[in-house]
Design a protein around this motif. Structure first.
Motif, PDB file in Angstrom:
ATOM      1  N   GLY A 266    -134.808  17.136  -2.819  1.00 51.24           N
ATOM      2  CA  GLY A 266    -135.142  17.381  -1.420  1.00 51.24           C
ATOM      3  C   GLY A 266    -134.388  16.406  -0.532  1.00 51.24           C
ATOM      4  N   PHE A 267    -134.381  16.702   0.754  1.00 46.27           N
ATOM      5  CA  PHE A 267    -133.638  15.854   1.677  1.00 46.27           C
ATOM      6  C   PHE A 267    -134.508  14.715   2.170  1.00 46.27           C
ATOM      7  N   ASN A 268    -133.923  13.526   2.178  1.00 43.98           N
ATOM      8  CA  ASN A 268    -134.502  12.383   2.890  1.00 43.98           C
ATOM      9  C   ASN A 268    -133.355  11.456   3.257  1.00 43.98           C
ATOM     10  N   LEU A 269    -133.581  10.598   4.230  1.00 45.49           N
ATOM     11  CA  LEU A 269    -132.499   9.744   4.732  1.00 45.49           C
ATOM     12  C   LEU A 269    -131.999   8.761   3.682  1.00 45.49           C
ATOM     13  N   HIS A 270    -132.879   8.241   2.852  1.00 42.91           N
ATOM     14  CA  HIS A 270    -132.447   7.319   1.802  1.00 42.91           C
ATOM     15  C   HIS A 270    -131.434   8.008   0.884  1.00 42.91           C
ATOM     16  N   LEU A 271    -131.774   9.205   0.437  1.00 43.82           N
ATOM     17  CA  LEU A 271    -130.865   9.953  -0.434  1.00 43.82           C
ATOM     18  C   LEU A 271    -129.573  10.307   0.295  1.00 43.82           C
ATOM     19  N   PHE A 272    -129.669  10.690   1.555  1.00 42.81           N
ATOM     20  CA  PHE A 272    -128.475  11.008   2.336  1.00 42.81           C
ATOM     21  C   PHE A 272    -127.510   9.829   2.349  1.00 42.81           C
ATOM     22  N   TRP A 273    -127.999   8.627   2.686  1.00 43.50           N
ATOM     23  CA  TRP A 273    -127.120   7.457   2.744  1.00 43.50           C
ATOM     24  C   TRP A 273    -126.604   7.085   1.364  1.00 43.50           C
ATOM     25  N   LEU A 274    -127.388   7.322   0.334  1.00 45.43           N
ATOM     26  CA  LEU A 274    -126.931   7.070  -1.031  1.00 45.43           C
ATOM     27  C   LEU A 274    -125.764   8.001  -1.386  1.00 45.43           C
ATOM     28  N   VAL A 275    -125.868   9.253  -0.993  1.00 50.72           N
ATOM     29  CA  VAL A 275    -124.781  10.213  -1.240  1.00 50.72           C
ATOM     30  C   VAL A 275    -123.540   9.825  -0.436  1.00 50.72           C
ATOM     31  N   VAL A 276    -123.722   9.370   0.790  1.00 52.02           N
ATOM     32  CA  VAL A 276    -122.581   8.916   1.599  1.00 52.02           C
ATOM     33  C   VAL A 276    -121.904   7.727   0.914  1.00 52.02           C
ATOM     34  N   ILE A 277    -122.681   6.776   0.418  1.00 49.70           N
ATOM     35  CA  ILE A 277    -122.113   5.638  -0.314  1.00 49.70           C
ATOM     36  C   ILE A 277    -121.343   6.125  -1.533  1.00 49.70           C
ATOM     37  N   GLY A 278    -121.932   7.047  -2.283  1.00 51.40           N
ATOM     38  CA  GLY A 278    -121.246   7.606  -3.454  1.00 51.40           C
ATOM     39  C   GLY A 278    -119.952   8.286  -3.080  1.00 51.40           C
ATOM     40  N   PHE A 279    -119.952   9.021  -1.966  1.00 52.42           N
ATOM     41  CA  PHE A 279    -118.735   9.681  -1.491  1.00 52.42           C
ATOM     42  C   PHE A 279    -117.663   8.648  -1.149  1.00 52.42           C
ATOM     43  N   LEU A 280    -118.037   7.604  -0.402  1.00 56.24           N
ATOM     44  CA  LEU A 280    -117.059   6.591   0.011  1.00 56.24           C
ATOM     45  C   LEU A 280    -116.467   5.873  -1.197  1.00 56.24           C
ATOM     46  N   LEU A 281    -117.310   5.415  -2.112  1.00 56.62           N
ATOM     47  CA  LEU A 281    -116.810   4.709  -3.299  1.00 56.62           C
ATOM     48  C   LEU A 281    -116.074   5.666  -4.231  1.00 56.62           C
ATOM     49  N   GLY A 282    -116.618   6.867  -4.398  1.00 52.49           N
ATOM     50  CA  GLY A 282    -115.983   7.853  -5.277  1.00 52.49           C
ATOM     51  C   GLY A 282    -114.607   8.262  -4.793  1.00 52.49           C
ATOM     52  N   THR A 283    -114.428   8.379  -3.493  1.00 55.04           N
ATOM     53  CA  THR A 283    -113.129   8.744  -2.931  1.00 55.04           C
ATOM     54  C   THR A 283    -112.070   7.693  -3.262  1.00 55.04           C
ATOM     55  N   VAL A 284    -112.439   6.422  -3.138  1.00 51.21           N
ATOM     56  CA  VAL A 284    -111.490   5.351  -3.456  1.00 51.21           C
ATOM     57  C   VAL A 284    -111.169   5.363  -4.954  1.00 51.21           C
ATOM     58  N   ILE A 285    -112.195   5.486  -5.783  1.00 47.10           N
ATOM     59  CA  ILE A 285    -111.975   5.514  -7.237  1.00 47.10           C
ATOM     60  C   ILE A 285    -111.117   6.706  -7.619  1.00 47.10           C
ATOM     61  N   GLU A 286    -111.419   7.877  -7.063  1.00 45.18           N
ATOM     62  CA  GLU A 286    -110.648   9.082  -7.370  1.00 45.18           C
ATOM     63  C   GLU A 286    -109.185   8.912  -6.982  1.00 45.18           C
ATOM     64  N   ASP A 287    -108.964   8.401  -5.783  1.00 41.17           N
ATOM     65  CA  ASP A 287    -107.594   8.266  -5.313  1.00 41.17           C
ATOM     66  C   ASP A 287    -106.811   7.284  -6.183  1.00 41.17           C
ATOM     67  N   TYR A 288    -107.386   6.142  -6.469  1.00 41.28           N
ATOM     68  CA  TYR A 288    -106.683   5.147  -7.282  1.00 41.28           C
ATOM     69  C   TYR A 288    -106.415   5.684  -8.692  1.00 41.28           C
ATOM     70  N   LEU A 289    -107.408   6.339  -9.284  1.00 46.84           N
ATOM     71  CA  LEU A 289    -107.207   6.888 -10.629  1.00 46.84           C
ATOM     72  C   LEU A 289    -106.107   7.934 -10.661  1.00 46.84           C
ATOM     73  N   TRP A 290    -105.916   8.662  -9.555  1.00 52.08           N
ATOM     74  CA  TRP A 290    -104.844   9.651  -9.498  1.00 52.08           C
ATOM     75  C   TRP A 290    -103.513   8.990  -9.862  1.00 52.08           C
ATOM     76  N   PHE A 291    -103.297   7.782  -9.355  1.00 51.69           N
ATOM     77  CA  PHE A 291    -102.048   7.070  -9.629  1.00 51.69           C
ATOM     78  C   PHE A 291    -102.015   6.497 -11.038  1.00 51.69           C
ATOM     79  N   VAL A 292    -103.154   6.127 -11.571  1.00 53.53           N
ATOM     80  CA  VAL A 292    -103.229   5.531 -12.903  1.00 53.53           C
ATOM     81  C   VAL A 292    -103.013   6.582 -13.987  1.00 53.53           C
ATOM     82  N   ILE A 293    -103.620   7.759 -13.831  1.00 48.21           N
ATOM     83  CA  ILE A 293    -103.617   8.744 -14.916  1.00 48.21           C
ATOM     84  C   ILE A 293    -102.587   9.853 -14.758  1.00 48.21           C
TER      85      ILE A 293
END
Length: 148
Positions: A75-102
């Protein structure tokens, strides 16, 4: 707190998977340079990046759909929303860097401002990194501290 960590690992694992699929799809043509489909030259403020069909369907449609799964489950709640935003921000950096590594078709030695035109680079002297490698983790930390 344990559920938060599990959700973050889930989101980051999505982005690790995306790094592999993007590396194998794009090959040596970063930012979908070799892809078929439409491509729109865009300028938003000082940012000048093209939007192509591949990135539209992956980053504007599919990835947000992946990121909706925690809301479907819990279900939706603000805590989960901000957690997903954090995951998106960190995941985007990890994804981009790994693109160059692999990426088998884009040597890691080419991870620099001269060869990687699709990033805005910041730094001092010879040492430069894509701006999102600094901005996104800082935003994630600030959200974690102030909004979670």
């Amino acid at each position: 707190m344990a559920a938060d960590i599990i959700i973050l690992f889930y989101i980051i694992s999505i982005f690790i998977s995306i790094a592999f699929w993007e590396a194998y799809i794009e090959g040596n043509g970063g930012w979908a340079a070799n892809q078929v489909g439409w491509n729109i030259k865009m300028k938003v403020g000082v940012l000048k990046r093209p939007l192509d069909a591949y990135h539209f369907w992956s980053w504007i449609v599919m990835i947000p759909m992946f990121l909706m799964l925690p809301f479907v489950m819990f279900g939706f709640n603000l805590h989960l929303f901000w957690l997903v935003v954090i995951g998106f921000l960190l995941g985007t950096v990890i994804e981009d860097y790994l693109w160059f590594v692999i990426n088998p078709a884009f040597p890691y030695k080419d991870f620099n401002p001269k060869k990687v035109w699709w990033h805005y680079w910041i730094g001092f002297g010879e040492y430069k990194v894509p701006e999102l490698y600094i901005v996104y983790p800082v935003l994630a930390i600030l959200i974690w501290i102030f909004l979670l």
